[in-house]
Scaffold this motif. Structure first.
Motif, short mmCIF file in Angstrom:
data_model
loop_
_atom_site.label_atom_id
_atom_site.label_comp_id
_atom_site.label_asym_id
_atom_site.label_seq_id
_atom_site.Cartn_x
_atom_site.Cartn_y
_atom_site.Cartn_z
N ARG A 197 -9.52 5.49 -1.86
CA ARG A 197 -8.54 4.12 -2.01
C ARG A 197 -8.76 3.39 -3.04
O ARG A 197 -9.86 3.41 -3.75
CB ARG A 197 -9.40 3.23 -0.83
N CYS A 223 2.45 3.87 -7.59
CA CYS A 223 1.96 2.44 -7.71
C CYS A 223 2.33 1.68 -8.86
O CYS A 223 2.67 0.68 -8.85
CB CYS A 223 0.68 2.47 -7.56
N LEU A 225 -12.29 -7.51 -1.87
CA LEU A 225 -12.96 -7.19 -3.22
C LEU A 225 -14.28 -8.27 -3.29
O LEU A 225 -15.00 -8.14 -4.11
CB LEU A 225 -12.01 -7.75 -4.55
N HIS A 273 -7.44 0.55 -6.14
CA HIS A 273 -7.02 -0.63 -6.19
C HIS A 273 -6.26 -0.61 -7.93
O HIS A 273 -6.96 -0.41 -8.67
CB HIS A 273 -7.80 -1.66 -6.14
N ARG A 274 -4.85 -0.79 -8.00
CA ARG A 274 -4.53 -0.97 -9.37
C ARG A 274 -4.66 -2.22 -9.97
O ARG A 274 -3.84 -3.08 -9.50
CB ARG A 274 -2.72 -0.87 -9.25
N GLU A 275 -5.52 -2.54 -10.71
CA GLU A 275 -5.93 -3.72 -11.17
C GLU A 275 -4.85 -4.10 -12.38
O GLU A 275 -4.35 -5.28 -12.47
CB GLU A 275 -7.23 -3.66 -12.21
N ILE A 291 -11.76 0.74 -3.86
CA ILE A 291 -12.32 -0.22 -3.03
C ILE A 291 -12.94 0.19 -1.84
O ILE A 291 -12.64 1.38 -1.49
CB ILE A 291 -11.04 -1.10 -2.52
N LEU A 309 -6.32 -8.75 -0.38
CA LEU A 309 -7.17 -7.90 -1.28
C LEU A 309 -8.42 -8.56 -1.54
O LEU A 309 -9.66 -7.89 -1.75
CB LEU A 309 -6.09 -7.42 -2.28
N ASP A 347 -14.31 -8.42 -7.26
CA ASP A 347 -13.39 -8.98 -8.05
C ASP A 347 -13.94 -9.12 -9.41
O ASP A 347 -13.18 -10.25 -10.01
CB ASP A 347 -12.66 -10.14 -7.64
N PRO A 386 -0.25 -2.89 -5.36
CA PRO A 386 -1.76 -3.02 -5.85
C PRO A 386 -2.76 -2.04 -5.27
O PRO A 386 -3.94 -2.04 -5.56
CB PRO A 386 -2.21 -4.68 -5.21
N ILE A 387 -2.18 -1.25 -4.16
CA ILE A 387 -2.97 -0.52 -3.71
C ILE A 387 -2.63 1.06 -3.33
O ILE A 387 -1.30 0.96 -2.85
CB ILE A 387 -3.64 -0.95 -1.95
N ILE A 443 0.86 -1.10 0.01
CA ILE A 443 -0.11 -0.10 0.02
C ILE A 443 0.90 1.39 -0.04
O ILE A 443 1.86 1.28 0.84
CB ILE A 443 -0.90 0.10 1.36
#
Length: 760
Positions: free
Chosen positions: A98, A80, A124, A100-102, A110, A120, A197, A86-87, A60
């Motif tokens: 907040r 990131c 999700l 979330h890096r997909e 998120i 995570l 997710d 990922p966060i 994070i």
């Protein structure tokens, strides 16, 4: 020496404390001001980094700003991407985003930050119920607003998505309202408006299904072929930002704020149509006290704030998506009507009105001022509310065709202030578009709305209208005030704070509360006027004797003019000029290629006097020539003299309209102006006889600050005061004003004043 921590350092230390004590991350997994590398040369410092359990790779990354700072989202995303974290968390202490890096450059929100030991995926894959959403609603406790969320989405997605931000956001909010509505009506329903997710395609399928369900349940907002136009990846980002807020709440103010932001500024300025702050709507509704069996209309309804607050008033509380009490449900379905010419505002009004009214709506897109242009849908929907004239069949038939007079019990409106109406076919429908016996070339829209509002309510009906304060104060608006007094009893005037409609306009406004006279009251007024007919004739006779030799250039002692006459002169003629010494070359220098009529409108009084003097001289010469001219020339001269005399008469009248003595002469010698003065004089006598108390109040605690943001009440420790539904309470004094009026109304009623019988 002691040092004072910077604001962003305080925010950072608070987050470190929370990560250790609330999220239970061990100290060794938390790094502060960690260097982030963007290749071989560039680097930056991340404010806080929570490491993976291997203590090597970022899990994070935090970007911290001082409390009033809003920049830094792009920087956070670049950190990131550089580290593969990922966060990403952005925070200024007051707000938190907040992400979330997909995958690179695709970030979704998120609902919460995972604690130590949570993955995570745990975050999700949470399936939300409405109860969970109510407990975690980020609109509560002032954590964010829908407007701020849309600002974030515009920066992340909507600004460059190639779609209409209003239309796409409207579809998403409509789908989300439907999702919540299903949860309200089915305790076992699991919400579908979330990301989890799911892939972008799966999210698109879920949201599209919700929109289709909303279209079936609440018909009349969208075309059957309307669908979500956002790309799947963009849609997923938008849903991630909206999934953790609850839209059904105590007063729907948050939806107003969002759509007010989305409607382009240029449109607001052009149409002069600004959303009425909910506390203003609340106060007006409380004061007018609409009943469940009464019909109510807003002819410039915008997003229907006044109408929805009327439903809340009848329901005795909030609108939360749960079934309304039977009387309020019937009121919402059958008794409230709205009209507006702005397509997007009507769309909002219809959507919310359909939801509140459980599938029924009487909101129409049309111009209230121009009933002859109404669509068939509007005419069909409003025909049953037309006022009938059983004792005047011709007027009744005309009203059925022209849709002028209606039978509504209550009207509350905030008409558009900007712009003027120039169409002759509209102006001829209104007395206020006529000045001094002539139709105006143009009239301000809100002035016509004042008269139109009175046409919408039945005799004895009551109304509240927001108007520029100048209409109640300015000398040149005296004719408007006299029109009001002729048509209605003034119940109250509430002056609103100058910040009320900021940031769009700083126009000082007031709310005028009226009760339309009944036919019996109108008849009583006519009887009063008849009683003073003899006194008027005597008054006019004395004036004519006093000013019998008056011409436009006579000297008049202004202090000796009777008060009623002086007041009428100021109202009817609006202004006057003094004659000055005229240089010889002025008249010549004024000549242009414009037509004589266009040029005359721009000429000073002095130039007109000079023109008249020259024409008088030419007339004398022609009359002298006439004495000795042969018969053929005499015929020509008589035509020329007649034309000259006509021009001189026209000039004399125009000059008279600009001088004090000339104005008095016109009032006493021109039948049309004499009649106008008679009406003015008799109206004054009526006002003396019907003297009555009026409630006055001034809004001293503004609902908004200088920049147009709402002002909220705060506790001694600086935290926001929350209402019983967990929402921040706006700091204002409008409730006190409403309560004071209710007390006033009941006192007048106890004294036998039946104009306040709606508070019986």
């Amino acid at each position: 020496m002691a040092t004072v921590a910077k604001p962003e350092e305080i925010v950072r230390q608070l987050w470190v404390y929370r990560l250790l004590n609330e999220y239970n991350y061990p100290k060794e997994r938390i790094d502060v001001e960690r260097v982030i590398y963007f290749g071989s040369r560039d680097s930056g410092l991340a404010d806080i980094v929570v490491l993976q359990e291997d203590l090597q790779h970022p899990y994070i990354i935090f970007e911290i700003k001082r409390p009033q700072r809003t920049a830094g989202l792009e920087q956070l995303k670049s950190y990131c991407n550089a580290e593969g974290a990922p966060i990403g968390i952005w925070s200024n202490g007051n707000e938190t985003i907040r992400l979330h890096r997909e995958e690179p450059n695709i970030f979704v929100e998120i609902p919460r930050i995972p604690k130590a030991g949570e993955t995570l995926r745990d975050i999700l894959t949470e399936r939300w119920t409405l109860r969970w959403l109510e407990e975690h609603d980020e609109l509560k406790q002032g954590k964010t607003t829908l407007k701020k969320i849309l600002l974030d989405l515009e920066e992340l997605v909507l600004g460059n998505a190639g779609v209409d931000p209003f239309e796409e956001t409207f579809k998403l909010i409509y789908a989300k309202l439907y999702d919540e509505w299903r949860g309200i009506n089915d305790p076992y329903y699991q919400l579908e408006f979330f990301v989890g997710d799911r892939s972008p395609e799966q999210v698109k399928r879920a949201i599209a299904n919700l929109l289709e369900g909303a279209k079936r349940e609440w018909q009349g907002i969208f075309e059957p072929t309307d669908k979500i136009e956002l790309r799947n990846d963009h849609l997923k980002i938008c849903v991630s930002f909206l999934e953790k807020i609850k839209l059904f709440n105590s007063n729907l103010r948050i939806i107003d704020e969002a759509f007010e932001y989305l409607i382009p500024q240029v449109s607001k300025k052009k149409e002069g149509q600004f959303f009425t702050p909910r506390p203003i709507a609340d106060m007006a509704v409380k004061m007018l006290n609409p009943k469940a069996d009464e019909f109510i209309i807003d002819p410039a309804c915008g997003p229907a704030g006044f109408l929805l607050h009327s439903v809340m008033w009848v329901a005795g509380g909030m609108i939360s998506g749960k079934p309304l009490p039977e009387n309020a449900r019937n009121f919402a379905q059958n008794k409230i009507y709205g009209i507006d010419f702005a397509k997007k505002a009507v769309k909002i009004a219809k959507a919310i009105n359909l939801i509140v009214g459980d599938g029924k709506s009487h909101v129409y897109k049309d111009n209230s001022l121009a009933p002859h242009t109404w669509e068939d849908e509007t005419k069909s929907g409003l025909r049953s509310r037309l006022l009938r004239f059983p004792n005047n069949l011709e007027k009744d038939r005309e009203n059925q065709e022209k849709f002028l007079y209606f039978d509504f019990d209550v009207l509350i409106t905030n008409p558009p202030f900007a712009g003027t109406v120039k169409e002759r076919d509209i102006l001829k429908l209104y007395k206020l578009a006529e000045r001094n016996g002539k139709w105006e070339n143009k009239t301000e829209r809100h002035i016509l709305f004042l008269e139109r509002s009175l046409q919408f309510i039945r005799p004895g009906g009551r109304m509240a209208i927001v108007l520029p304060q100048g209409l109640l104060n300015n000398t040149n608006a005296e004719y408007i005030r006299r029109f009001i007094i002729d048509e209605a009893r003034i119940l109250a005037v509430v002056g609103l704070h100058v910040n009320t409609f900021k940031p769009h306009t700083g126009t000082k406004t007031s709310i005028l509360f009226l009760q339309k006279y009944t036919d019996e009251e109108k008849e009583k007024t006519q009887q009063t006027k008849a009683k003073y007919e003899g006194e008027w004739e005597e008054f006019l006779k004395k004036l004519k004797e006093k000013y019998q030799d008056l011409t436009w250039d006579s000297s008049v002692a202004e202090q000796e003019i009777p008060e009623e006459l002086n007041s009428f002169l100021e109202t009817y003629f609006e202004s006057r000029e003094e004659i000055e010494e005229l240089p010889e070359d002025v008249a010549e220098s004024e000549e242009t290629e414009e037509t004589e009529e266009e040029n005359r409108g721009k000429k000073t009084l002095n130039v007109l006097v000079q023109e008249k003097s020259e024409l008088d001289e030419v007339l004398r010469e022609k009359q002298e020539e006439l004495k000795s001219a042969n018969p053929a020339r005499k015929a020509e001269l008589r035509k020329e003299i007649k034309t000259l005399q006509s021009k001189i008469n026209k000039l004399t009248k125009e000059i008279s309209q600009r001088t004090l003595a000339g104005q008095i002469s016109l009032v006493l010698n021109e039948d049309r102006i004499t009649s106008a003065f008679k009406k003015y004089w008799l109206d004054g006598k009526v006002m003396q006889e019907i003297d009555y108390p009026i409630f006055f109040a001034v809004n001293e605690k503004p609902v908004k600050d200088e920049s147009g943001d709402y002002r909220y009440k705060k506790n001694p420790d600086g935290s926001l005061v929350l209402d019983e539904y967990g929402h921040p309470v706006i700091d204002h004094d409008l409730d006190e004003i409403a309560e004071a009026f209710i007390k006033f109304a009941k006192e007048q009623l106890a004294k036998g004043d039946n104009h306040f019988d709606f508070w019986r």
